[in-house]
Design an enzyme around this catalytic site. Structure first.
Site, mmCIF file in Angstrom:
data_model
loop_
_atom_site.group_PDB
_atom_site.id
_atom_site.type_symbol
_atom_site.label_atom_id
_atom_site.label_comp_id
_atom_site.label_asym_id
_atom_site.label_seq_id
_atom_site.Cartn_x
_atom_site.Cartn_y
_atom_site.Cartn_z
ATOM 1 N N HIS A 1 31.291 137.960 109.863
ATOM 2 C CA HIS A 1 32.411 138.596 109.153
ATOM 3 C C HIS A 1 33.196 137.547 108.372
ATOM 4 C CE1 HIS A 1 35.983 141.178 108.542
ATOM 5 N NE2 HIS A 1 36.667 140.067 108.788
ATOM 6 N N GLU A 2 33.489 136.421 109.012
ATOM 7 C CA GLU A 2 34.228 135.358 108.326
ATOM 8 C C GLU A 2 33.382 134.743 107.210
ATOM 9 O OE1 GLU A 2 37.282 135.071 108.736
ATOM 10 O OE2 GLU A 2 37.384 136.345 110.513
#
Length: 230
Positions: A100-101
């Site tokens: 996600h990051e």
């Protein structure tokens, strides 16, 4: 003299309860799928590196940082900072959060419009949020509805920021899920990883709802809805 407005609770309490539930649910979901080992035992840091490499991004560094779920991407230094449980963890939770990051790093590299808008709002939001509380406090002290209304207008900058954050976070999660599918993860693993990411997304929804309710309260007390100063 200290003054507490019970009407404020009607606006603040739903947001606070939603935020508390979202935080609890996120941590519980992360811990649950921390027990599920990722395919081939790949760590969060390795998954993030793989995702960035597949997108042709070579200038983003990946570092370990302190704190539980303190993971974030710093666009200024092009650094992906992952908490120990994510950086070293070889679970579905760790891989999901790390990817996600990494999704944010890809957004940055590709000039994703919503991320650019959110980044441009950061300095403005920090300033107007600080000023809004000062103006609103003075408005309540002096019973000046116009001042409260001005403070509410300033506070709307923070509300806008929380709303713009939603598509940014949702898109980053979608990028992570697509990468996992392309990497050969089973649909079950992707679905379970998605549960972690969806739980985390709820915290941003809660923040947006809370800020909207707070703005509504300020506007109410400015007399906008009643046509008078309460």
């Amino acid at each position: 003299m200290f003054f507490f407005d019970p009407v404020y609770l009607l606006f603040a309490l739903p947001g606070l309860l939603l935020a508390a539930w979202a935080s609890f649910y996120t941590q519980a979901t992360f811990k649950r799928f921390s027990q599920w080992r990722s395919p081939h035992g790949i760590s969060g840091a390795q998954a993030a590196y793989k995702m960035l490499s597949s997108a042709g991004i070579r200038d983003v560094s990946i570092e370990e940082t302190n704190g539980f779920l303190s993971d974030h991407y710093d666009p200024n230094s092009k650094t992906l900072r992952l908490s120990p449980s994510v950086y070293r963890g070889a679970s579905l939770s760790a891989v999901g959060v790390a990817c996600h990051e990494a999704g944010h790093a890809i957004q940055h590299a590709k000039g994703y419009a919503w991320l650019k808008m959110r980044t441009s709002l950061v300095p403005v939001t920090n300033t107007v949020s600080y000023l809004s509380y000062i103006v609103i406090t003075l408005g309540f002290l002096f019973h000046a509805s116009n001042m409260i209304f001005l403070g509410a207008l300033l506070f709307s900058g923070a509300v806008l920021f929380s709303i713009v954050t939603l598509p940014v976070e949702w898109d980053a999660s979608n990028r992570a899920k697509k990468m996992l599918l392309l990497s050969g993860y089973s649909s079950e693993n992707v679905q379970n990883t998605g549960k972690v990411l969806n739980a985390a997304f709820l915290t941003y929804v809660a923040a947006a709802v809370s800020s909207l309710l707070t703005l509504a309260y300020y506007l109410l007390r400015s007399g906008l809805f009643s046509g008078r100063d309460d």
